[in-house]
Design an enzyme around this catalytic site. Structure first.
Site, PDB file in Angstrom:
ATOM      1  N   TYR A 117       0.822  -1.213   0.000  1.00  0.00           N
ATOM      2  CA  TYR A 117       0.000   0.000   0.000  1.00  0.00           C
ATOM      3  C   TYR A 117       0.858   1.266   0.000  1.00  0.00           C
ATOM      4  O   TYR A 117       0.377   2.343  -0.331  1.00  0.00           O
ATOM      5  CB  TYR A 117      -0.951   0.025   1.203  1.00  0.00           C
ATOM      6  CG  TYR A 117      -2.027  -1.046   1.158  1.00  0.00           C
ATOM      7  CD1 TYR A 117      -2.283  -1.751  -0.011  1.00  0.00           C
ATOM      8  CD2 TYR A 117      -2.782  -1.349   2.272  1.00  0.00           C
ATOM      9  CE1 TYR A 117      -3.251  -2.737  -0.062  1.00  0.00           C
ATOM     10  CE2 TYR A 117      -3.767  -2.331   2.238  1.00  0.00           C
ATOM     11  CZ  TYR A 117      -3.994  -3.027   1.058  1.00  0.00           C
ATOM     12  OH  TYR A 117      -4.956  -3.995   1.009  1.00  0.00           O
ATOM     13  N   ASP A 155      -5.239  -7.163   5.601  1.00  0.00           N
ATOM     14  CA  ASP A 155      -6.461  -6.449   5.239  1.00  0.00           C
ATOM     15  C   ASP A 155      -7.558  -7.467   4.914  1.00  0.00           C
ATOM     16  O   ASP A 155      -8.693  -7.386   5.389  1.00  0.00           O
ATOM     17  CB  ASP A 155      -6.148  -5.569   4.009  1.00  0.00           C
ATOM     18  CG  ASP A 155      -7.180  -4.486   3.795  1.00  0.00           C
ATOM     19  OD1 ASP A 155      -8.146  -4.420   4.568  1.00  0.00           O
ATOM     20  OD2 ASP A 155      -7.010  -3.715   2.832  1.00  0.00           O
ATOM     21  N   ASP A 163     -10.787  -9.147   7.454  1.00  0.00           N
ATOM     22  CA  ASP A 163     -12.194  -9.013   7.063  1.00  0.00           C
ATOM     23  C   ASP A 163     -12.883 -10.376   6.993  1.00  0.00           C
ATOM     24  O   ASP A 163     -14.048 -10.509   7.363  1.00  0.00           O
ATOM     25  CB  ASP A 163     -12.321  -8.299   5.705  1.00  0.00           C
ATOM     26  CG  ASP A 163     -12.408  -6.788   5.885  1.00  0.00           C
ATOM     27  OD1 ASP A 163     -12.088  -6.305   6.993  1.00  0.00           O
ATOM     28  OD2 ASP A 163     -12.782  -6.092   4.923  1.00  0.00           O
ATOM     29  N   LYS A 168       3.305 -15.368   1.468  1.00  0.00           N
ATOM     30  CA  LYS A 168       3.327 -16.241   0.286  1.00  0.00           C
ATOM     31  C   LYS A 168       4.764 -16.381  -0.203  1.00  0.00           C
ATOM     32  O   LYS A 168       5.151 -15.855  -1.242  1.00  0.00           O
ATOM     33  CB  LYS A 168       2.383 -15.704  -0.795  1.00  0.00           C
ATOM     34  CG  LYS A 168       0.945 -16.138  -0.486  1.00  0.00           C
ATOM     35  CD  LYS A 168      -0.026 -15.956  -1.595  1.00  0.00           C
ATOM     36  CE  LYS A 168       0.239 -16.753  -2.846  1.00  0.00           C
ATOM     37  NZ  LYS A 168      -0.302 -18.116  -2.808  1.00  0.00           N
ATOM     38  N   ASP A 175      -3.003 -17.836   1.193  1.00  0.00           N
ATOM     39  CA  ASP A 175      -4.225 -18.348   0.563  1.00  0.00           C
ATOM     40  C   ASP A 175      -4.794 -19.509   1.377  1.00  0.00           C
ATOM     41  O   ASP A 175      -6.001 -19.607   1.608  1.00  0.00           O
ATOM     42  CB  ASP A 175      -3.978 -18.748  -0.903  1.00  0.00           C
ATOM     43  CG  ASP A 175      -2.743 -19.609  -1.090  1.00  0.00           C
ATOM     44  OD1 ASP A 175      -1.883 -19.655  -0.176  1.00  0.00           O
ATOM     45  OD2 ASP A 175      -2.628 -20.260  -2.142  1.00  0.00           O
TER      46      ASP A 175
END
Ligand code: NAD
Length: 369
Positions: free
Chosen positions: A142, A250, A254, A193, A226
């Site tokens: 970000y 992020d 959620d 990852k 994942d």
């Protein structure tokens, strides 16, 4: 008795309504001589723009810097949709996070037994769930440079975002996660990852090193991000603390949030580095939800996310972990009694407004205290 300096930033919309309920909890603690608070209040978001022409004033930033904990409501609303980008309501929150260097975002996902049926997962998978996602908040893709969209001149454009992490950023977030795990079930899952990303390779290396050097007593598992998302919806109770980068955090936070029901239930904390002399961390506590213009001013907002954020401040910034537990217990007992705001209403339960929900929680707190 130590004086706790709080800085309250209610913001806009339902932010002001749910913060008014937190103020009642502060009064409750003070009036019973349990703690002494010095609570100042400031403006942030649209209300600050209306008053000062920017999303937070320098004077309020100075108060935020000096506080033991900043308690933040929510910002934004249609009234400010057209203000210049750098003055938009969210700019106030971003400035707070940046200037206070809040690099660690803590998002608990707790499923209260009384609400287990509101989850999208089966009751037995979520009942009693209590996990904590520790997300790196100030680095990664970000913020990494270059961050551009270039016109290639042949009818094509190229967009570039840069995922970048230095050792120290991974080291310090890993330490936050391991320290927190020691106060819970002593288990950390680190998620990245490394199979396809160099930042994942370094993340894995640094977390493993910090673990071996300083936290060998904590159980550490590495899980690809994942797979972590999949595991969260398959069997979320296998996790205690999950530590991960800004992007994956992020999303994973959620996903975890929705396991527990409504947005109106979710608290969060953001912490900075400990001060070298006092050991005190700069901190900001806020509900995950926004200013909910659709229900603002109608006594409809669920104040639980805000009250639970205040409980996190008691635990992580004010050394009042036992009282934080009591506030959380009072929330749980209130829900057990069938008291509900409209966002979590179920058949056969009693629907109440914002103030009445806080009344009921204070009533339970009084009984436990
Ligand atoms: P939102 O979280 O404000 O609302 C989403 C939905 O959830 C709405 O239907 C709302 O009524 C409901 N809801 C949210 N909190 C609730 C609560 N405590 N009790 C009952 N119902 C609740 O998100 P949005 O609608 O996407 O955004 C509204 C405004 O809030 C926008 O201006 C947005 O930019 C801003 N926003 C601010 C923050 C923040 O301050 N941290 C976060 C998200 C959105």
């Amino acid at each position: 008795m130590a004086i706790h300096k709080l800085f309250l930033l209610p913001g806009d919309g339902i932010g002001t309504e749910v913060m008014a309920e937190v103020a009642r909890f502060i009064d409750w603690f003070s009036s019973r001589g349990i703690a002494t608070f010095e609570a100042e209040q400031g403006l942030v978001g649209g209300s600050a723009y209306d008053a000062h022409g920017k999303a937070i004033s320098d004077a309020d930033m100075a108060l935020a810097n000096a506080a033991d904990a900043v308690i933040f409501g929510a910002v934004g609303g249609p009234k400010w949709d057209d203000v210049p980008y750098e003055k938009r309501p969210e700019a106030g929150l971003l400035r707070l996070r940046k200037d206070l260097a809040l690099f660690a975002n803590l998002r608990p996902a707790i499923c209260y037994p009384a609400l287990a049926d509101s989850s999208s997962l089966k009751r037995h998978l979520v009942e009693g769930l209590d996990l904590l996602i520790v997300r790196e908040l100030t680095g990664g893709v970000y913020f990494g440079e270059p961050k551009t969209i270039t016109d290639l001149g042949n009818g094509q454009k190229r967009a570039i975002d840069t995922q970048v992490y230095d050792t120290y950023e991974i080291d310090r977030i890993a330490r936050v996660a391991f320290d927190l795990a020691r106060t819970r079930s002593n288990k950390v899952a680190s998620s990245e990852k490394r199979n396809v990303m160099k930042s994942g390779v370094l993340w894995h290396e640094v977390v493993s090193q910090v673990h071996a050097e300083s936290y060998p007593d904590v159980e550490l598992e590495h899980v690809l991000a994942d797979n972590c998302g999949m595991q969260l919806v398959r069997n979320p109770k296998q996790y205690d603390v999950i530590v991960t980068d800004n992007l994956f955090g992020d999303m994973l936070s959620d996903v975890a949030a929705m396991l527990t029901g409504s947005l109106g239930m979710l608290p969060s904390a953001s912490l900075g580095a400990p001060d070298e002399q006092s050991g005190r961390r700069k901190s900001l506590y806020e509900p995950v939800h926004g200013s909910a213009p659709d229900i603002a001013g109608q006594n409809l907002a669920n104040p639980i996310a805000m009250i639970a954020s205040f409980a996190m401040a008691l635990r992580y910034s004010l050394g009042m972990g036992d009282w934080a537990g009591k506030v959380e217990d009072a929330i749980s007992r209130t829900l057990d009694k069938g008291i509900r705001t409209s966002d979590i209403m179920q058949d056969g339960m009693t629907q109440v407004g914002t103030t009445q929900m806080a009344d009921a929680i204070l009533h339970e707190l009084e009984a436990i205290a």
